[in-house]
Scaffold this active site. Structure first.
Site, PDB file in Angstrom:
ATOM      1  N   ARG A 285       0.911  14.644  13.396  1.00 39.81           N
ATOM      2  CA  ARG A 285       1.379  14.411  12.025  1.00 39.81           C
ATOM      3  C   ARG A 285       1.374  15.638  11.122  1.00 39.81           C
ATOM      4  NH1 ARG A 285      -0.817   8.624  10.030  1.00 39.81           N
ATOM      5  NH2 ARG A 285       0.986   8.693   8.642  1.00 39.81           N
TER       6      ARG A 285
ATOM      7  N   CYS B  63      -4.652  13.300  13.445  1.00 43.69           N
ATOM      8  CA  CYS B  63      -5.147  11.962  13.135  1.00 43.69           C
ATOM      9  C   CYS B  63      -5.008  11.097  14.371  1.00 43.69           C
ATOM     10  CB  CYS B  63      -4.456  11.377  11.913  1.00 43.69           C
ATOM     11  SG  CYS B  63      -3.025  10.396  12.239  1.00 43.69           S
TER      12      CYS B  63
ATOM     13  N   ASP C 297       4.929   0.631  12.060  1.00 43.27           N
ATOM     14  CA  ASP C 297       3.746  -0.057  11.537  1.00 43.27           C
ATOM     15  C   ASP C 297       3.660  -1.525  11.966  1.00 43.27           C
ATOM     16  OD1 ASP C 297       2.848   2.237  10.364  1.00 43.27           O
ATOM     17  OD2 ASP C 297       3.368   1.695   8.307  1.00 43.27           O
TER      18      ASP C 297
ATOM     19  N   LYS D  38       0.836  -1.202   0.000  1.00 36.61           N
ATOM     20  CA  LYS D  38       0.000   0.000   0.000  1.00 36.61           C
ATOM     21  C   LYS D  38       0.868   1.248   0.000  1.00 36.61           C
ATOM     22  CE  LYS D  38      -1.757   1.592   4.033  1.00 36.61           C
ATOM     23  NZ  LYS D  38      -1.449   3.013   4.287  1.00 36.61           N
ATOM     24  N   ASN D  39       1.852   1.287   0.900  1.00 41.03           N
ATOM     25  CA  ASN D  39       2.635   2.519   1.062  1.00 41.03           C
ATOM     26  C   ASN D  39       3.599   2.785  -0.089  1.00 41.03           C
ATOM     27  OD1 ASN D  39       1.288   3.062   3.376  1.00 41.03           O
ATOM     28  ND2 ASN D  39       2.988   2.642   4.769  1.00 41.03           N
TER      29      ASN D  39
ATOM     30  N   ARG E 285      -8.567  -0.600   4.569  1.00 36.92           N
ATOM     31  CA  ARG E 285      -7.654   0.394   3.995  1.00 36.92           C
ATOM     32  C   ARG E 285      -6.302  -0.221   3.678  1.00 36.92           C
ATOM     33  NH1 ARG E 285      -6.257   4.449   7.940  1.00 36.92           N
ATOM     34  NH2 ARG E 285      -4.732   4.768   6.312  1.00 36.92           N
TER      35      ARG E 285
HETATM   36  C1  UD1 Z   1       4.474   6.899   6.472  1.00 40.64           C
HETATM   37  C2  UD1 Z   1       3.614   5.688   6.264  1.00 40.64           C
HETATM   38  C3  UD1 Z   1       3.058   5.188   7.597  1.00 40.64           C
HETATM   39  C4  UD1 Z   1       4.189   4.965   8.597  1.00 40.64           C
HETATM   40  C5  UD1 Z   1       5.081   6.199   8.698  1.00 40.64           C
HETATM   41  C6  UD1 Z   1       6.318   5.974   9.543  1.00 40.64           C
HETATM   42  C7  UD1 Z   1       2.735   6.069   4.043  1.00 40.64           C
HETATM   43  C8  UD1 Z   1       1.562   6.394   3.205  1.00 40.64           C
HETATM   44  N1  UD1 Z   1       2.528   6.037   5.366  1.00 40.64           N
HETATM   45  O1  UD1 Z   1       3.637   7.927   6.997  1.00 40.64           O
HETATM   46  O2  UD1 Z   1       2.372   3.965   7.360  1.00 40.64           O
HETATM   47  O3  UD1 Z   1       3.640   4.697   9.864  1.00 40.64           O
HETATM   48  O4  UD1 Z   1       5.525   6.594   7.369  1.00 40.64           O
HETATM   49  O5  UD1 Z   1       7.058   4.921   9.046  1.00 40.64           O
HETATM   50  O6  UD1 Z   1       3.807   5.800   3.551  1.00 40.64           O
HETATM   51  N2  UD1 Z   1       6.730  14.736  10.607  1.00 40.64           N
HETATM   52  C9  UD1 Z   1       6.864  16.081  10.858  1.00 40.64           C
HETATM   53  N3  UD1 Z   1       6.768  16.955   9.812  1.00 40.64           N
HETATM   54  C10 UD1 Z   1       6.537  16.541   8.541  1.00 40.64           C
HETATM   55  C11 UD1 Z   1       6.399  15.162   8.290  1.00 40.64           C
HETATM   56  C12 UD1 Z   1       6.504  14.273   9.348  1.00 40.64           C
HETATM   57  O7  UD1 Z   1       7.066  16.501  11.993  1.00 40.64           O
HETATM   58  O8  UD1 Z   1       6.441  17.372   7.628  1.00 40.64           O
HETATM   59  C13 UD1 Z   1       6.830  13.762  11.721  1.00 40.64           C
HETATM   60  C14 UD1 Z   1       5.537  12.983  11.964  1.00 40.64           C
HETATM   61  O9  UD1 Z   1       4.649  13.692  12.769  1.00 40.64           O
HETATM   62  C15 UD1 Z   1       6.058  11.725  12.610  1.00 40.64           C
HETATM   63  C16 UD1 Z   1       7.416  11.508  11.909  1.00 40.64           C
HETATM   64  O10 UD1 Z   1       7.765  12.775  11.348  1.00 40.64           O
HETATM   65  O11 UD1 Z   1       6.278  11.937  13.982  1.00 40.64           O
HETATM   66  C17 UD1 Z   1       7.416  10.482  10.832  1.00 40.64           C
HETATM   67  O12 UD1 Z   1       6.311  10.678   9.977  1.00 40.64           O
HETATM   68  P1  UD1 Z   1       6.337  10.335   8.436  1.00 40.64           P
HETATM   69  O13 UD1 Z   1       7.502   9.469   8.112  1.00 40.64           O
HETATM   70  O14 UD1 Z   1       6.193  11.590   7.663  1.00 40.64           O
HETATM   71  O15 UD1 Z   1       5.009   9.500   8.274  1.00 40.64           O
HETATM   72  P2  UD1 Z   1       4.129   9.443   6.974  1.00 40.64           P
HETATM   73  O16 UD1 Z   1       5.013   9.663   5.794  1.00 40.64           O
HETATM   74  O17 UD1 Z   1       2.926  10.285   7.135  1.00 40.64           O
END
Ligand code: UD1
Length: 422
Positions: free
Chosen positions: A121, A116, A309, A22-23, A401
């Protein structure tokens, strides 16, 4: 809303085919916006989040044909550059259209995702990275309004950019944007997740110049245009990991087909530490266990460390293991929503900040439970598989999902899972 009824106690035996990730599929589908000719994808799982992404791309004017696990996307003519609040609130990964839209069309309007279930996030790093590449970005009425119309040739400009947190979708968004930028972009402290690598490999086939994906420094030399290609989405390491834990917990023997052990080193290590036997060849992994598991400490961190995850699934494993396990979540601040539900099934878990202390109990009891996110729901399914009696999992749209044909796959392995449609 559908529910799952699980009658626990069966050992899982047999083979299960792991679906496309999915990711990986979500950013890859969004990358279709970068291509001037059709993109042909294989191994695209039948999941709600995939449907949502396809619907979003459809509203933009991308022509889409779907046949089983194959999807063709033609973004030759795109008419809308917007992802509405309605779309983004159902799926945060919709933010992945921002980079491609801006890079190719010079304009994008994407709703800010709200909070969320697993934490706040933010997407600040996606925005700051694009700003560093010269984009003008304004946040108005809850929307990210982005433009490159003031830039030379209306193109984003290559930049050296350090991300002060490791972000998976942030890295993907910026990598897609940089693929069509003018000049060289260097992303430092990039995410090393296999899904980032899969996206990069596809972008290279589309004509992009990207090196370093899978390390924490990715270099992208922008090109003027990208074309479609054919790509097979990488297998889902989290789905695979979930079935591996199911095999270990139920004391069964399961062979995973279309699974890659090299993407699951940290998970395999922990399963072995818990007492399961894990072997692998080519694209198969076999997990065997007598069900007598030892408690294992878990600390989540970016790849290649233990994935957040898989945290909830290992919490489930620890509830019935011998000994006491410390489970520490370092990625998301609120990712213990499954704990209270497991407690209702008889688990002995106490939480202190971002650490849960899990004392193994001899058995769990079936109960009616509900989860607020995808992997938490999966962990409750695992708990239900070993619990005494019946477990009813409510709100299973979370599972739909992210887990393709979950109950069919589990039942084929010998579980007793029924979907109750309402
Ligand atoms: C992706 C995965 C999700 C997984 C996560 C961590 C997808 C669609 N989803 O989510 O399944 O649990 O990686 O492996 O691929 N953060 C910030 N600022 C930002 C972006 C992130 O502070 O602009 C923080 C987030 O709040 C979190 C951390 O960075 O604490 C990691 O998040 P991130 O790797 O971005 O998660 P996703 O990409 O949303």
């Amino acid at each position: 809303m559908d529910k799952l009824l699980i009658t626990g106690g069966n050992r899982l035996h047999g083979e299960v085919v792991i679906s496309g990730a999915k990711n990986a599929a979500l950013p890859i589908l969004c990358a279709s916006l970068l291509a001037e000719t059709p993109l042909h994808l294989k191994s695209v799982a039948a999941l709600k989040d995939i449907d949502t992404t396809i619907k979003l791309l459809d509203t933009m004017g991308v022509k889409i044909a779907r046949d089983g696990s194959e999807v063709t996307l033609d973004a030759g003519e795109v008419a809308s550059f917007e992802a509405t609040y309605e779309m983004v609130k159902t799926m945060r990964a919709s933010i992945l259209v921002l980079g491609p839209l801006l890079a190719r069309f010079g304009t994008a309007r994407v709703s800010l995702p709200g909070g969320c279930a697993i934490g706040s996030r933010p997407v600040d790093l996606h925005i700051k990275g694009l700003q560093a590449m010269g984009a003008a970005i304004h946040i108005t009425h809850g929307y990210i309004q982005a433009s490159t119309l003031h830039l030379p040739n209306r193109r984003l400009q290559g930049v050296r950019y350090y991300m002060d947190m490791v972000t998976v979708t942030g890295t993907e968004n910026l990598m897609m944007a940089a693929a069509l930028a003018q000049g060289t972009t260097v992303l430092e402290n990039a995410a090393k997740e296999p899904e980032v690598v899969d996206l990069a490999e596809m972008l290279v086939k589309m004509g992009a110049n990207i090196t370093g994906a899978g390390t924490d420094v990715i270099t992208i030399i922008g090109v003027e245009k990208l074309n479609g290609t054919t790509h097979n989405v990488v297998c889902d390491r989290i789905e695979a990991g979930t079935y591996m834990v199911a095999a270990a917990m139920t004391g069964g023997e399961v062979k995973l087909l279309n699974a890659r052990a090299d993407l699951l080193d940290a998970v395999i290590e922990k399963l072995r530490e818990a007492g399961a036997t894990v072997t692998s060849e080519l694209d198969t992994i076999t997990v065997k266990s007598d069900g007598n598991l030892k408690a294992v400490n878990i600390r989540t961190a970016p790849h290649p460390a233990f994935p957040t995850d898989m945290q909830a699934q290992f919490m489930a494993l620890n509830t019935i293991a011998q000994g006491v396990a410390k489970v520490t979540e370092t990625i998301f601040e609120n990712r213990f929503m499954h704990v209270q539900e497991m407690q209702r099934m008889g688990a002995d878990i106490s939480i202190d900040g971002n650490t849960a202390l899990v004392k193994g109990v001899p058995f769990l009891d079936g109960a009616t439970v509900m989860a607020t996110d995808l992997r938490a729901s999966a962990s409750l399914v695992l708990a239900g598989l070993v619990a005494r009696g019946d477990t009813v999992i409510e709100r299973i749209y979370h599972l739909d999902r992210g887990y393709e044909h979950l109950e069919e796959k589990l039942n084929k392995l010998g579980a007793n899972v029924k979907r109750i449609s309402q």
